[in-house]
Design an enzyme around this catalytic site. Structure first.
Site, PDB file in Angstrom:
ATOM      1  N   HIS A  71      14.305  -6.332 -17.409  1.00  0.00           N
ATOM      2  CA  HIS A  71      14.390  -6.640 -15.983  1.00  0.00           C
ATOM      3  C   HIS A  71      14.158  -8.120 -15.784  1.00  0.00           C
ATOM      4  O   HIS A  71      13.204  -8.689 -16.298  1.00  0.00           O
ATOM      5  CB  HIS A  71      13.353  -5.859 -15.172  1.00  0.00           C
ATOM      6  CG  HIS A  71      13.396  -6.213 -13.710  1.00  0.00           C
ATOM      7  ND1 HIS A  71      14.316  -5.665 -12.851  1.00  0.00           N
ATOM      8  CD2 HIS A  71      12.670  -7.087 -12.974  1.00  0.00           C
ATOM      9  CE1 HIS A  71      14.146  -6.176 -11.642  1.00  0.00           C
ATOM     10  NE2 HIS A  71      13.149  -7.051 -11.679  1.00  0.00           N
ATOM     11  N   ASP A 126       9.676   2.803  -2.476  1.00  0.00           N
ATOM     12  CA  ASP A 126       9.900   1.375  -2.707  1.00  0.00           C
ATOM     13  C   ASP A 126      11.106   0.876  -1.925  1.00  0.00           C
ATOM     14  O   ASP A 126      11.080  -0.226  -1.364  1.00  0.00           O
ATOM     15  CB  ASP A 126      10.104   1.099  -4.200  1.00  0.00           C
ATOM     16  CG  ASP A 126      10.512  -0.352  -4.424  1.00  0.00           C
ATOM     17  OD1 ASP A 126       9.686  -1.234  -4.138  1.00  0.00           O
ATOM     18  OD2 ASP A 126      11.651  -0.601  -4.833  1.00  0.00           O
ATOM     19  N   ARG A 145       9.278  -5.372   3.795  1.00  0.00           N
ATOM     20  CA  ARG A 145       8.669  -6.631   3.349  1.00  0.00           C
ATOM     21  C   ARG A 145       9.598  -7.810   3.629  1.00  0.00           C
ATOM     22  O   ARG A 145       9.150  -8.908   3.957  1.00  0.00           O
ATOM     23  CB  ARG A 145       8.343  -6.566   1.854  1.00  0.00           C
ATOM     24  CG  ARG A 145       7.147  -5.684   1.523  1.00  0.00           C
ATOM     25  CD  ARG A 145       7.086  -5.364   0.039  1.00  0.00           C
ATOM     26  NE  ARG A 145       7.154  -6.571  -0.767  1.00  0.00           N
ATOM     27  CZ  ARG A 145       7.812  -6.660  -1.932  1.00  0.00           C
ATOM     28  NH1 ARG A 145       8.467  -5.630  -2.415  1.00  0.00           N
ATOM     29  NH2 ARG A 145       7.807  -7.783  -2.601  1.00  0.00           N
ATOM     30  N   SER A 163       6.761  -2.890  -6.916  1.00  0.00           N
ATOM     31  CA  SER A 163       8.155  -2.618  -6.571  1.00  0.00           C
ATOM     32  C   SER A 163       9.021  -2.566  -7.830  1.00  0.00           C
ATOM     33  O   SER A 163       9.791  -1.619  -8.042  1.00  0.00           O
ATOM     34  CB  SER A 163       8.665  -3.702  -5.616  1.00  0.00           C
ATOM     35  OG  SER A 163      10.053  -3.564  -5.383  1.00  0.00           O
ATOM     36  N   LYS A 173      10.168   1.364 -10.159  1.00  0.00           N
ATOM     37  CA  LYS A 173      11.546   1.759 -10.506  1.00  0.00           C
ATOM     38  C   LYS A 173      11.735   1.826 -12.018  1.00  0.00           C
ATOM     39  O   LYS A 173      12.381   2.740 -12.537  1.00  0.00           O
ATOM     40  CB  LYS A 173      12.546   0.784  -9.880  1.00  0.00           C
ATOM     41  CG  LYS A 173      12.586   0.827  -8.358  1.00  0.00           C
ATOM     42  CD  LYS A 173      13.756   0.045  -7.797  1.00  0.00           C
ATOM     43  CE  LYS A 173      13.592  -1.450  -7.934  1.00  0.00           C
ATOM     44  NZ  LYS A 173      12.661  -2.033  -6.959  1.00  0.00           N
TER      45      LYS A 173
END
Length: 433
Positions: free
Chosen positions: A86, A165, A172, A187, A191
């Site tokens: 990620h 989320d 947000r 967040s 996931k």
């Protein structure tokens, strides 16, 4: 359903700097997902978290509650170990495209559930959708079959993963609470843990083109995410990488796909190759398949990674041989004098690409496949007067002026004193894990 807690009490607890109890966290995220906790109440709680922070146990429980709001995937039935990556997002960050097939070519499955771009950072799915026929949405059965057969999947995450989320992320964005490290970390990790991967490598970008401009804050985010992954039983490591200058020589959808294919063919810009290899080495090691860097580089040169790429694209309906879209209009930005390129601000390039049509302001906006910015020089390169520094690409020529405005004053030329141009700084700034 009778409610165990009161939203105002939960808000007051965090407002006063006290830790939230596990039961409060579980309840407030479940109730918010169900619509019992109002948007303005969750806004107040998010601001209290931003101002007062969270302890490691609080962040872990918050992340777990977001995971519990939806489904979890299970890759234990695959014949290969799984490893995922990620990135926190940057300009020209096309690394997922060559990385997934490269890692898969060593027998590790890569379930890369990716997203779309918003603002100045590009989205992996937008880039791949510039390939004719390629589709982002796969069923769980298709995903599992492709992982077993090809070894790599890049696709859209299902709506069932961490729905709390998804709702909180949108809130947000409009309440000034994006910058909270506990909320960013939970967040991302909710996931990724819900995805069910066995190992995870985080690419935390630092610099003007990244969300995290400051190395200390990026290190805090990396440490928080590594701790969350470790606590959840996912082997997790983070690299902090430089995003002061765009990665590679392109920012834009089809432009970045073309550059990624060059990397898979054994060429491409050195920084893209080096970061792809560094992340691949970490992913293979975390998956229990340690591989020397030289062997990983060799897979880019000998066609193994390219073969996997072609199979991955074809499995999702894409034609790996089809010509990529090209924008109908181009405009060069040229050096007004000779000199050495001192700086080229990544954020400015990202905003220019976005304004040209490569990105979107709202999630529902379309993107242009061929739009973006092509870089002809990187910091340290010599430029002659009149030589192109950048080429802007768009289908809508009226967009050039706003793109040029984003770039104005955001690059610098140094006098050429005859000395050798300065080398770029290190790409990998730190490792956490």
């Amino acid at each position: 359903m009778s409610e165990q807690y009161d939203a105002v009490d939960v808000i007051r607890t965090k407002r006063d700097g006290l830790p939230l109890e596990p039961g409060q966290i579980d309840w407030v995220l479940d109730a918010y997902t169900r619509g019992v906790v109002a948007e303005e109440q969750m806004s107040a709680l998010a601001m209290a978290i931003l101002l007062n922070g969270m302890s490691r146990p609080e962040v872990a429980r918050w992340t777990g509650a977001m995971i519990a709001s939806g489904e979890r995937m299970d890759f234990s039935g695959l014949s290969r170990p799984t490893s995922d990556k990620h990135s926190t997002g940057g300009v020209g960050d096309k690394i997922t495209l060559p990385l997934a097939p490269l890692v898969a070519s060593f027998g590790v499955a890569v379930p890369q559930l990716s997203g779309r771009g918003l603002g100045h950072t590009g989205g992996t799915l937008d880039k791949l959708e510039s390939i004719p026929g390629w589709r982002a949405s796969l069923s769980n059965d298709e995903l599992m079959a492709q992982l077993e057969d090809v070894g790599a999947v890049i696709c859209a995450a299902g709506a069932g993963l961490a729905p709390a989320d998804k709702k909180l992320y949108a809130l947000r964005d409009v309440t000034g609470t994006v910058e909270s490290v506990p909320l960013i970390a939970s967040s991302i990790m909710s996931k990724k843990i819900a995805e069910g991967t066995g190992a995870l490598v985080l690419d935390v970008k630092v610099g003007s083109g990244a969300f995290m401009k400051d190395l200390a804050m990026a290190r805090e985010l990396a440490r928080t995410m590594v701790d969350l992954g470790t606590d959840a039983g996912v082997r997790t490591v983070a690299l902090l990488t430089d995003m002061a200058t765009p990665l590679g020589r392109t920012a834009g959808n089809a432009l970045e796909v073309r550059e990624s294919v060059e990397v898979l063919a054994g060429g491409g810009p050195a920084d893209v190759v080096d970061l792809t290899v560094a992340l691949a080495v970490e992913m293979l090691d975390a998956a229990g398949r340690p591989t020397p860097e030289a062997d990983v580089r060799a897979a880019l040169g000998d066609g193994r990674a390219m073969d996997t790429w072609r199979r991955m694209i074809a499995a999702q309906g894409g034609d790996p041989d089809a010509p990529l879209p090209v924008a109908t209009h181009q405009r060069d930005v040229v050096a007004d004098r000779s000199g050495v390129l001192g700086t080229l601000d990544a954020y400015a390039v990202g905003v220019a690409a976005w304004r040209l049509g490569a990105g979107r302001s709202r999630r529902e906006d379309p993107v242009q496949a061929g739009a973006g910015v092509e870089l002809h020089a990187k910091p340290g390169d010599l430029l002659d007067a009149g030589q192109p520094l950048l080429t802007l690409h768009t289908d809508i020529p009226e967009r050039f002026d706003r793109a040029l405005a984003a770039l104005d004053g955001r690059w610098s030329l140094l006098d050429d004193d005859g000395a050798a141009p300065g080398a770029a700084g290190p790409l990998v700034l730190d490792r956490v894990g």
